[in-house]
Design a protein around this motif. Structure first.
Motif, PDB file in Angstrom:
ATOM      1  N   ILE A  27      29.374  45.829   8.186  1.00  0.00           N
ATOM      2  CA  ILE A  27      30.268  46.921   8.586  1.00  0.00           C
ATOM      3  C   ILE A  27      30.493  47.813   7.373  1.00  0.00           C
ATOM      4  N   ASN A  28      30.871  49.028   7.614  1.00  0.00           N
ATOM      5  CA  ASN A  28      30.930  50.030   6.547  1.00  0.00           C
ATOM      6  C   ASN A  28      31.920  49.667   5.447  1.00  0.00           C
ATOM      7  N   TYR A  29      33.108  49.209   5.836  1.00  0.00           N
ATOM      8  CA  TYR A  29      34.146  48.886   4.857  1.00  0.00           C
ATOM      9  C   TYR A  29      33.680  47.795   3.896  1.00  0.00           C
ATOM     10  N   SER A  30      33.007  46.770   4.424  1.00  0.00           N
ATOM     11  CA  SER A  30      32.529  45.663   3.580  1.00  0.00           C
ATOM     12  C   SER A  30      31.424  46.120   2.639  1.00  0.00           C
ATOM     13  N   LEU A  31      30.540  46.999   3.123  1.00  0.00           N
ATOM     14  CA  LEU A  31      29.458  47.493   2.271  1.00  0.00           C
ATOM     15  C   LEU A  31      30.008  48.388   1.155  1.00  0.00           C
ATOM     16  N   PHE A  65      30.341  61.218   8.072  1.00  0.00           N
ATOM     17  CA  PHE A  65      31.047  60.344   7.122  1.00  0.00           C
ATOM     18  C   PHE A  65      30.099  59.335   6.481  1.00  0.00           C
ATOM     19  N   PHE A  66      29.158  58.814   7.258  1.00  0.00           N
ATOM     20  CA  PHE A  66      28.271  57.748   6.791  1.00  0.00           C
ATOM     21  C   PHE A  66      27.336  58.226   5.675  1.00  0.00           C
ATOM     22  N   ILE A  67      27.099  59.526   5.594  1.00  0.00           N
ATOM     23  CA  ILE A  67      26.270  60.078   4.518  1.00  0.00           C
ATOM     24  C   ILE A  67      26.855  59.717   3.156  1.00  0.00           C
ATOM     25  N   ILE A  68      28.179  59.628   3.062  1.00  0.00           N
ATOM     26  CA  ILE A  68      28.842  59.242   1.800  1.00  0.00           C
ATOM     27  C   ILE A  68      28.427  57.825   1.419  1.00  0.00           C
ATOM     28  N   THR A  69      28.435  56.907   2.401  1.00  0.00           N
ATOM     29  CA  THR A  69      28.040  55.519   2.143  1.00  0.00           C
ATOM     30  C   THR A  69      26.570  55.440   1.703  1.00  0.00           C
ATOM     31  N   GLY A 122      37.602  57.634   4.700  1.00  0.00           N
ATOM     32  CA  GLY A 122      37.345  56.712   5.809  1.00  0.00           C
ATOM     33  C   GLY A 122      38.530  56.602   6.754  1.00  0.00           C
ATOM     34  N   LEU A 123      39.743  56.498   6.180  1.00  0.00           N
ATOM     35  CA  LEU A 123      40.952  56.424   7.008  1.00  0.00           C
ATOM     36  C   LEU A 123      41.163  57.722   7.794  1.00  0.00           C
ATOM     37  N   MET A 124      40.871  58.847   7.140  1.00  0.00           N
ATOM     38  CA  MET A 124      40.990  60.144   7.831  1.00  0.00           C
ATOM     39  C   MET A 124      39.979  60.246   8.976  1.00  0.00           C
ATOM     40  N   SER A 125      38.794  59.702   8.754  1.00  0.00           N
ATOM     41  CA  SER A 125      37.763  59.753   9.795  1.00  0.00           C
ATOM     42  C   SER A 125      38.141  58.872  10.990  1.00  0.00           C
ATOM     43  N   VAL A 126      38.801  57.742  10.716  1.00  0.00           N
ATOM     44  CA  VAL A 126      39.260  56.869  11.804  1.00  0.00           C
ATOM     45  C   VAL A 126      40.225  57.629  12.706  1.00  0.00           C
ATOM     46  N   VAL A 127      41.106  58.427  12.095  1.00  0.00           N
ATOM     47  CA  VAL A 127      42.031  59.265  12.867  1.00  0.00           C
ATOM     48  C   VAL A 127      41.249  60.246  13.736  1.00  0.00           C
ATOM     49  N   VAL A 165      29.419  63.036  29.826  1.00  0.00           N
ATOM     50  CA  VAL A 165      28.581  61.901  29.413  1.00  0.00           C
ATOM     51  C   VAL A 165      27.835  62.240  28.126  1.00  0.00           C
ATOM     52  N   ALA A 166      27.270  63.448  28.065  1.00  0.00           N
ATOM     53  CA  ALA A 166      26.576  63.888  26.844  1.00  0.00           C
ATOM     54  C   ALA A 166      27.541  63.931  25.664  1.00  0.00           C
ATOM     55  N   PHE A 167      28.770  64.404  25.911  1.00  0.00           N
ATOM     56  CA  PHE A 167      29.782  64.479  24.852  1.00  0.00           C
ATOM     57  C   PHE A 167      30.149  63.093  24.324  1.00  0.00           C
ATOM     58  N   THR A 168      30.274  62.114  25.233  1.00  0.00           N
ATOM     59  CA  THR A 168      30.673  60.762  24.803  1.00  0.00           C
ATOM     60  C   THR A 168      29.655  60.132  23.859  1.00  0.00           C
ATOM     61  N   TRP A 169      28.427  60.641  23.862  1.00  0.00           N
ATOM     62  CA  TRP A 169      27.397  60.123  22.940  1.00  0.00           C
ATOM     63  C   TRP A 169      27.199  61.034  21.734  1.00  0.00           C
ATOM     64  N   ILE A 170      27.088  62.325  21.958  1.00  0.00           N
ATOM     65  CA  ILE A 170      26.765  63.253  20.861  1.00  0.00           C
ATOM     66  C   ILE A 170      27.897  63.303  19.830  1.00  0.00           C
ATOM     67  N   TYR A 171      29.127  63.391  20.302  1.00  0.00           N
ATOM     68  CA  TYR A 171      30.273  63.479  19.392  1.00  0.00           C
ATOM     69  C   TYR A 171      30.356  62.272  18.445  1.00  0.00           C
ATOM     70  N   PRO A 172      30.337  61.023  18.938  1.00  0.00           N
ATOM     71  CA  PRO A 172      30.401  59.887  18.014  1.00  0.00           C
ATOM     72  C   PRO A 172      29.181  59.782  17.085  1.00  0.00           C
ATOM     73  N   LEU A 173      27.979  60.024  17.627  1.00  0.00           N
ATOM     74  CA  LEU A 173      26.765  59.880  16.820  1.00  0.00           C
ATOM     75  C   LEU A 173      26.748  60.868  15.660  1.00  0.00           C
ATOM     76  N   VAL A 174      27.179  62.102  15.912  1.00  0.00           N
ATOM     77  CA  VAL A 174      27.191  63.128  14.864  1.00  0.00           C
ATOM     78  C   VAL A 174      28.400  62.956  13.945  1.00  0.00           C
ATOM     79  N   ALA A 175      29.568  62.712  14.517  1.00  0.00           N
ATOM     80  CA  ALA A 175      30.802  62.608  13.724  1.00  0.00           C
ATOM     81  C   ALA A 175      30.725  61.465  12.717  1.00  0.00           C
TER      82      ALA A 175
END
Length: 324
Positions: free
Chosen positions: A187-191, A167-171, A206-211, A153-163
């Motif tokens: 959404i990120n792509y539109s911004l 990437f979002f730091i670039i935006t 961004g495409l690499m991060s989606v993978v 449960v902790a992983f399902t939140w920590i991994y997405p929030l940090v990962a």
């Protein structure tokens, strides 16, 4: 030395863009109070359904089992995602122009994208839970111990929030020369498309991060259900029906998620302006409204243990009211 007018304007815009206009709201002007009422009812329904599911699982000790903790986690994420969208949407429907601060837009992007990754990660973990339950039933409670479930449960939140934050730091470092997004939410792509600079490298990253965000979960889902199907093929008819009942809510949740993903990709990457406005609104909001509103109903009605507790809760409440 005088700068050309266009270059001067770009520099001014890049330094002064502090808000974003969401132009998709203009189509709601004539019926904005009707849309407001519909979205308010949907938000109340989402909050009520998910809070009830969380409350029932939390208060009933017989439901303190791995699968129900994951269902509870899914409900919590439904509240997170819908709250990232609907309160802001309700405000924007009745305000003119539908403008949000750049900081608010970035916050919404982070919440909506992490909601999507958390949702898929939870579905991946739930598929692993179903794999263990069906393929290794005698070892289920050993493999899916409460300690392991808490870590998952902790992983399902920590991994997405940090990962996604990495990437979002670039935006966050981009400067913007335009301020109009043709959507109901950020959404990120539109911004990124509003940036003053060439964003080819950002799009590739961004495409690499989606993978990175989606392939591990997809592999887990495919692997789990491949083994489940193999076990079912070798089992009796009664065992097959039992496995089907066990997996049906999860499969519905996965289908619901992928339908939302399909609509979002279709709108983000292709021109859908030829579609009726209401169809565009439906496709745009499906991903953030329908999973949070349907998942509690699917699990509440499909899983007997939860259904019994809900019916018992309703019966006791009606009994108390009749006594009063």
């Amino acid at each position: 030395l005088t700068l050309p007018y266009n270059l001067t304007q770009v520099m001014e815009n890049s330094s002064t863009v502090s808000s974003i206009i969401l132009s998709a709201y203009f189509g709601m002007e004539d019926l904005k109070y009707l849309y407001f009422s519909i979205f308010l009812i949907l938000y109340i329904a989402i909050v009520a359904e998910n809070v009830i599911i969380i409350g029932v699982i939390y208060t009933e000790k017989t439901l303190h089992q791995p699968m129900y903790f994951l269902v509870c986690n899914l409900a919590a994420n439904g509240l997170y995602g819908s709250t990232a969208l609907l309160p802001a949407l309700l405000k924007n429907v009745v305000s003119h122009p539908s403008e949000v601060s750049l900081a608010g837009c970035r916050t919404q992007i982070y919440c909506i994208h992490t909601y999507a990754i958390v949702e898929f990660t939870i579905l991946g973990v739930m598929s692993y839970d179903r794999y263990v339950a069906i393929c290794h039933p005698l070892r289920y409670h050993t493999i899916m111990s409460l300690t392991k479930v808490y870590k998952l449960v902790a992983f399902t939140w920590i991994y997405p929030l940090v990962a996604f934050l990495i990437f979002f730091i670039i935006t966050l470092q981009l400067r913007f020369c335009d301020k109009t997004i043709d959507k109901l939410y950020c959404i990120n792509y539109s911004l990124i498309k509003l940036s003053c600079t060439n964003t080819s490298v950002v799009n590739i990253i961004g495409l690499m991060s989606v993978v990175l965000y989606s392939v591990p979960q997809l592999v887990m889902i495919i692997y789990s259900y491949a083994h489940v199907l193999r076990v079912c093929a070798l089992s009796s008819k009664e065992s097959k029906l039992k496995a089907l009942r066990t997996c049906t809510p999860h499969l519905f949740a996965i289908i619901n998620y992928f339908v939302g993903c399909y609509f979002e990709i279709l709108q983000s990457r292709f021109d859908t302006s030829h579609l009726p406005y209401r169809t565009q609104v439906f496709m745009s909001l499906y991903f953030l409204i329908f999973p949070p509103i349907l998942n509690p109903a699917i699990y509440g009605l499909s899983i007997q243990a939860i259904r019994v507790k809900l019916l018992k809760l309703c019966y006791n409440k009606n009994r108390i009211l009749s006594i009063q």
